[in-house]
Design a protein around this motif. Structure first.
Motif, mmCIF file in Angstrom:
data_model
loop_
_atom_site.group_PDB
_atom_site.id
_atom_site.type_symbol
_atom_site.label_atom_id
_atom_site.label_comp_id
_atom_site.label_asym_id
_atom_site.label_seq_id
_atom_site.Cartn_x
_atom_site.Cartn_y
_atom_site.Cartn_z
ATOM 1 N N ALA A 48 68.403 80.831 29.523
ATOM 2 C CA ALA A 48 69.591 80.727 30.122
ATOM 3 C C ALA A 48 70.066 81.576 31.250
ATOM 4 C CB ALA A 48 70.628 80.741 29.020
ATOM 5 N N CYS A 49 69.078 82.528 31.566
ATOM 6 C CA CYS A 49 69.422 83.465 32.689
ATOM 7 C C CYS A 49 70.479 84.146 32.443
ATOM 8 C CB CYS A 49 69.544 82.516 34.005
ATOM 9 S SG CYS A 49 68.279 81.608 34.446
ATOM 10 N N MET A 50 70.653 85.041 31.320
ATOM 11 C CA MET A 50 71.573 85.590 30.673
ATOM 12 C C MET A 50 70.998 86.961 29.956
ATOM 13 S SD MET A 50 74.453 83.261 29.208
ATOM 14 C CE MET A 50 74.773 81.671 29.729
ATOM 15 N N SER A 51 71.939 88.034 30.045
ATOM 16 C CA SER A 51 71.473 89.064 29.203
ATOM 17 C C SER A 51 71.674 88.499 27.841
ATOM 18 C CB SER A 51 72.117 90.267 29.378
ATOM 19 O OG SER A 51 73.641 90.200 29.081
ATOM 20 N N PRO A 52 71.007 89.196 26.641
ATOM 21 C CA PRO A 52 71.130 88.804 25.198
ATOM 22 C C PRO A 52 72.700 88.931 24.806
ATOM 23 C CG PRO A 52 69.132 90.050 25.549
ATOM 24 C CD PRO A 52 69.888 90.128 26.793
ATOM 25 N N SER A 53 73.427 89.940 25.283
ATOM 26 C CA SER A 53 74.730 90.282 24.804
ATOM 27 C C SER A 53 75.663 89.163 25.391
ATOM 28 C CB SER A 53 74.954 91.534 24.992
ATOM 29 O OG SER A 53 75.047 92.093 26.424
ATOM 30 N N HIS A 54 75.355 88.821 26.691
ATOM 31 C CA HIS A 54 76.198 87.951 27.408
ATOM 32 C C HIS A 54 76.053 86.551 26.859
ATOM 33 C CE1 HIS A 54 78.707 86.148 30.175
ATOM 34 N NE2 HIS A 54 77.708 85.534 31.101
ATOM 35 N N GLU A 65 64.490 85.292 23.842
ATOM 36 C CA GLU A 65 63.727 84.315 24.684
ATOM 37 C C GLU A 65 64.785 83.239 25.073
ATOM 38 O OE1 GLU A 65 61.328 80.286 23.115
ATOM 39 O OE2 GLU A 65 61.850 81.628 21.640
ATOM 40 N N LEU A 66 65.940 82.736 24.248
ATOM 41 C CA LEU A 66 67.115 81.981 24.712
ATOM 42 C C LEU A 66 67.750 82.445 25.758
ATOM 43 C CD1 LEU A 66 67.974 80.558 21.226
ATOM 44 C CD2 LEU A 66 66.420 79.377 22.842
ATOM 45 N N SER A 67 67.931 83.775 25.583
ATOM 46 C CA SER A 67 68.944 84.209 26.688
ATOM 47 C C SER A 67 68.133 84.264 27.996
ATOM 48 C CB SER A 67 69.155 85.785 26.406
ATOM 49 O OG SER A 67 68.184 86.398 26.561
ATOM 50 N N LYS A 68 66.756 84.458 28.199
ATOM 51 C CA LYS A 68 65.739 84.270 29.346
ATOM 52 C C LYS A 68 66.130 82.919 29.758
ATOM 53 C CE LYS A 68 62.782 88.109 28.390
ATOM 54 N NZ LYS A 68 61.366 88.430 28.284
#
Length: 304
Positions: free
Chosen positions: A224-230, A219-222
């Motif tokens: 931040a507009c990033m993939s989870p790993s990034h 949810e947080l990575s979305k």
């Protein structure tokens, strides 16, 4: 939580509903108690000396120069340098539920004298010298610091011929304990120095505003507009802590504040802090605070 004596309440004059100030001045320090009885925004405050600010009751939203905003809750303290300009919001203050905060201004000469004493008598294992305290250090008080602050509240208001001597000794212990603390910093330099346009600034604010909700890396990575790993790599690189550990720290910070109220049930506390189960809450709390939530609540009742 810290308590103001009945004598203090009866003796102080309530001249303003916003940041009413009651002050006591001694040789090396001044103690100020601020009370706010109505909602207010952008109240400016500044001290000429380094300050330890400790919340007694209610909630403030602090805006420091060149730093992002953060909530300031009971059970927390903040170290500020001399001349630091604070802008403060009081979103919940009201007549029957005022916001109260202790501000202990300590002379730099006193701090430097304690540093010399520490370097002469208690050198660090690393061989490095003790230096000025970490300003803009926002932390959860441990029981030792609580006891000192409660004692200082009494000493400053006591009518005793030797209170300057008593206060000096307590200030020395307070400075040493703050400098020696090894507890996890709830608000790191990195989180406080994020600029408003930093993409992680929004995420940090989102976590703090939704700490009672389930929070996932996906949810947080979305957001931040990033993939989870990034997202995980960027977060840890910039804030020096993983997102999962940051969320745990935020939840425990809130739990420590809530558990100082003896009327709060532990079940209500862990749910309000976003933990899924009592057992997981107990495990994380004990890892961070080295004591169980129930034991912590009982300990705080014994002190206050």
């Amino acid at each position: 939580m810290l308590k103001l004596s009945d004598e203090f309440i009866k003796g102080r004059k309530l001249e303003s509903l916003v940041e009413n100030q009651t002050s006591y001045t001694l040789n090396n320090a001044a103690m100020h108690v601020f009370e706010t009885h109505e909602q207010a925004d952008k109240v400016m405050l500044q001290f000429d000396q380094p300050v330890l600010a400790s919340m007694i009751m209610g909630k403030k939203v602090m805006h420091l120069r060149d730093h992002q905003s953060f909530q300031f809750l009971p059970g927390e303290s903040l170290i500020l340098p001399a001349k630091e300009i604070m802008s403060i919001d009081f979103p919940e203050a009201e007549d029957k539920n005022p916001t109260k905060c202790l501000a202990m201004a300590i002379s730099e000469e006193k701090i430097n004298n304690v540093l010399r004493l520490m370097n002469e008598n208690m050198p660090k294992d690393s061989g490095k010298e003790w230096s000025l305290m970490d300003y803009n250090f926002h932390f959860v008080n441990d029981s030792g610091i609580y006891q000192i602050l409660q004692r200082l509240l009494f000493l400053f208001t006591e009518n005793h011929a030797s209170k300057d001597f008593f206060v000096d000794n307590m200030l020395r212990e307070l400075i040493i304990r703050i400098l020696q603390t090894n507890q996890q910093k709830i608000y790191t330099k990195e989180t406080l120095s994020l600029t408003e346009d930093n993409r992680l600034s929004f995420i940090v604010k989102y976590i703090r505003s939704n700490i009672h909700e389930p929070l996932t890396i996906e949810e947080l990575s979305k957001k931040a507009c990033m993939s989870p790993s990034h997202f995980h790599r960027v977060f840890k690189s910039e804030l020096r802590i993983s997102p999962v550990e940051f969320i745990k720290n935020e939840r425990i910070k809130l739990a420590v504040s809530l558990l100082q109220n003896p009327k709060r049930k532990i079940k209500d506390v862990y749910m309000e802090c976003g933990f899924e189960s009592r057992s997981y809450f107990n495990r994380v709390f004990k890892t961070k605070q080295h004591i169980s939530p129930g034991e912590y609540q009982l300990k705080m009742q014994q002190y206050f």
